[in-house]
Structure formats: structure tokens, C-alpha cells
Design a protein around this motif. Structure first.
Motif, mmCIF file in Angstrom:
data_model
loop_
_atom_site.group_PDB
_atom_site.id
_atom_site.type_symbol
_atom_site.label_atom_id
_atom_site.label_comp_id
_atom_site.label_asym_id
_atom_site.label_seq_id
_atom_site.Cartn_x
_atom_site.Cartn_y
_atom_site.Cartn_z
ATOM 1 N N SER A 99 13.732 62.597 40.184
ATOM 2 C CA SER A 99 14.698 61.522 40.050
ATOM 3 C C SER A 99 14.254 60.339 40.897
ATOM 4 O O SER A 99 13.338 60.445 41.705
ATOM 5 N N GLY A 100 14.916 59.212 40.708
ATOM 6 C CA GLY A 100 14.527 57.995 41.396
ATOM 7 C C GLY A 100 13.641 57.157 40.501
ATOM 8 O O GLY A 100 13.934 56.974 39.326
ATOM 9 N N ARG A 101 12.542 56.665 41.041
ATOM 10 C CA ARG A 101 11.608 55.820 40.285
ATOM 11 C C ARG A 101 10.623 56.715 39.541
ATOM 12 O O ARG A 101 9.456 56.831 39.904
ATOM 13 N N VAL A 102 11.107 57.330 38.477
ATOM 14 C CA VAL A 102 10.355 58.373 37.777
ATOM 15 C C VAL A 102 9.389 57.843 36.725
ATOM 16 O O VAL A 102 8.482 58.581 36.313
ATOM 17 N N PHE A 103 9.559 56.608 36.284
ATOM 18 C CA PHE A 103 8.683 56.083 35.238
ATOM 19 C C PHE A 103 7.239 56.067 35.713
ATOM 20 O O PHE A 103 6.930 55.620 36.814
ATOM 21 N N GLY A 104 6.359 56.558 34.870
ATOM 22 C CA GLY A 104 4.944 56.612 35.191
ATOM 23 C C GLY A 104 4.486 57.932 35.771
ATOM 24 O O GLY A 104 3.275 58.142 35.913
ATOM 25 N N ILE A 105 5.421 58.819 36.102
ATOM 26 C CA ILE A 105 5.038 60.129 36.616
ATOM 27 C C ILE A 105 4.198 60.860 35.578
ATOM 28 O O ILE A 105 4.568 60.958 34.408
ATOM 29 N N ASP A 106 3.048 61.373 36.016
ATOM 30 C CA ASP A 106 2.134 62.051 35.095
ATOM 31 C C ASP A 106 2.034 63.532 35.469
ATOM 32 O O ASP A 106 2.791 64.348 34.956
ATOM 33 N N VAL A 107 1.140 63.869 36.374
ATOM 34 C CA VAL A 107 0.972 65.275 36.717
ATOM 35 C C VAL A 107 2.174 65.788 37.509
ATOM 36 O O VAL A 107 2.706 65.104 38.381
ATOM 37 N N MET A 108 2.630 66.985 37.175
ATOM 38 C CA MET A 108 3.651 67.691 37.921
ATOM 39 C C MET A 108 3.203 69.135 38.038
ATOM 40 O O MET A 108 2.428 69.621 37.203
ATOM 41 N N GLY A 109 3.672 69.812 39.061
ATOM 42 C CA GLY A 109 3.261 71.192 39.187
ATOM 43 C C GLY A 109 3.852 71.899 40.374
ATOM 44 O O GLY A 109 4.804 71.419 41.004
ATOM 45 N N ALA A 123 2.623 81.030 51.702
ATOM 46 C CA ALA A 123 3.149 82.205 52.380
ATOM 47 C C ALA A 123 2.998 82.024 53.881
ATOM 48 O O ALA A 123 2.136 81.264 54.339
ATOM 49 N N PRO A 124 3.827 82.705 54.681
ATOM 50 C CA PRO A 124 3.718 82.574 56.140
ATOM 51 C C PRO A 124 2.309 82.876 56.632
ATOM 52 O O PRO A 124 1.727 83.901 56.279
ATOM 53 N N GLY A 125 1.765 81.976 57.437
ATOM 54 C CA GLY A 125 0.437 82.162 57.986
ATOM 55 C C GLY A 125 -0.699 81.879 57.030
ATOM 56 O O GLY A 125 -1.863 82.063 57.397
ATOM 57 N N LYS A 126 -0.383 81.437 55.817
ATOM 58 C CA LYS A 126 -1.398 81.170 54.811
ATOM 59 C C LYS A 126 -1.430 79.683 54.465
ATOM 60 O O LYS A 126 -0.484 78.939 54.729
ATOM 61 N N GLN A 127 -2.527 79.247 53.867
ATOM 62 C CA GLN A 127 -2.653 77.872 53.414
ATOM 63 C C GLN A 127 -1.879 77.668 52.116
ATOM 64 O O GLN A 127 -1.706 78.596 51.333
ATOM 65 N N ARG A 128 -1.423 76.446 51.914
ATOM 66 C CA ARG A 128 -0.778 76.117 50.658
ATOM 67 C C ARG A 128 -1.809 76.176 49.537
ATOM 68 O O ARG A 128 -2.928 75.680 49.684
ATOM 69 N N GLU A 129 -1.450 76.792 48.425
ATOM 70 C CA GLU A 129 -2.382 76.975 47.337
ATOM 71 C C GLU A 129 -1.777 76.545 46.009
ATOM 72 O O GLU A 129 -0.564 76.590 45.808
ATOM 73 N N LEU A 130 -2.659 76.149 45.115
ATOM 74 C CA LEU A 130 -2.253 75.787 43.763
ATOM 75 C C LEU A 130 -1.664 76.981 43.037
ATOM 76 O O LEU A 130 -2.200 78.085 43.101
ATOM 77 N N VAL A 131 -0.563 76.763 42.336
ATOM 78 C CA VAL A 131 -0.046 77.733 41.387
ATOM 79 C C VAL A 131 -0.385 77.257 39.977
ATOM 80 O O VAL A 131 -1.108 77.923 39.237
ATOM 81 N N ALA A 132 0.122 76.092 39.609
ATOM 82 C CA ALA A 132 -0.156 75.523 38.297
ATOM 83 C C ALA A 132 0.259 74.069 38.273
ATOM 84 O O ALA A 132 1.187 73.670 38.978
ATOM 85 N N THR A 133 -0.420 73.279 37.453
ATOM 86 C CA THR A 133 -0.034 71.893 37.224
ATOM 87 C C THR A 133 -0.062 71.606 35.733
ATOM 88 O O THR A 133 -0.714 72.314 34.963
#
Length: 120
Positions: free
Chosen positions: A25-35, A40-50
Motif C-alpha cells: 500500500s502507499g505509493r504502489v504504482f511501478g512496483i515490479d518484483v515482489m517476493g 531463522a534464529p542465528g541464520k542469514q536471511r535467505e531467498l524463498v521466492a520472488t
């Protein structure tokens, strides 16, 4: 600015399914990739899907086939259907969005995250 609101997280047993939603929501026009990313605790953030506005998808290889990403461009909403959940899927799941067609972690928008806990 763009606000991302995740929903659908919770506590489930191994083998069950869960569906996450994220509405921009907000200034949403032009938004392309979402994902979705997860951490997990103690782990790096990782891709799930986009997924791009054109429908191109990208998955973490080990999740492909078990997790499915989809979106409603008119509603600027992205979904993540998760099946056959295991305790290893336990993490905070974060929604991501950008006006680029590719992920730019330092430049895009991030949601607050929603907790997914899978018990055995």
C-alpha cells in the motif's frame, strides 16, 4: 513510501500447509518484483521466492515444487503457498518489493515479517 503488510503466519504441525499474504500500500504504482525471504534464529536471511509483474519466478532450489509464489498485480499482493512444512521451515518470513525487476536488497521495501513455526 510503500508499506508491506504480511499475514498468514502461525504455528502448524509438520506436514501441514500454510499460505502467507503480503499486500503493498502507499505509493504502489511501478512496483515490479515482489517476493519472500526468511530468516531463522542465528541464520542469514535467505531467498524463498520472488515474482515479477510479468510473472517470472525465482525460487530457492530446495523449495521449488513445495512452495509456490503467486501475485495479483491489480491488488499489489503477493502470496506464498507452503506445503509439507517441516521444522526446518521455521523462520520469520519477510515480504519484499521494488520498482526494479530484480531484487536489490538495500534499495527495495521490506515488511515487518511474520513468524512461521513448524512443530514436530
Amino acid at each position: 513510501q510503500v508499506h508491506l503488510a504480511e499475514s498468514g503466519g502461525g504455528l502448524v504441525q509438520a506436514g501441514e500447509s500454510l499460505r502467507l499474504s503480503c499486500a503493498a500500500s502507499g505509493r504502489v504504482f511501478g512496483i515490479d518484483v515482489m517476493g519472500w525471504y526468511r530468516q531463522a534464529p542465528g541464520k542469514q536471511r535467505e531467498l524463498v521466492a520472488t515474482i515479477t509483474s510479468a510473472g517470472s519466478t525465482n525460487y530457492k532450489d530446495s523449495l521449488k515444487g513445495r512452495f509456490t509464489i503467486s501475485r495479483d498485480n491489480a491488488k499489489y499482493t503477493v502470496y506464498l503457498q507452503m506445503s509439507s512444512l517441516t521444522p526446518e521451515d521455521t523462520a520469520v518470513y519477510y515480504c519484499y518489493a521494488d520498482r526494479s525487476s530484480e531484487v536489490r536488497p538495500g534499495l527495495g521495501y521490506w515488511g515487518q515479517g511474520t513468524q512461521v513455526t513448524v512443530s514436530s
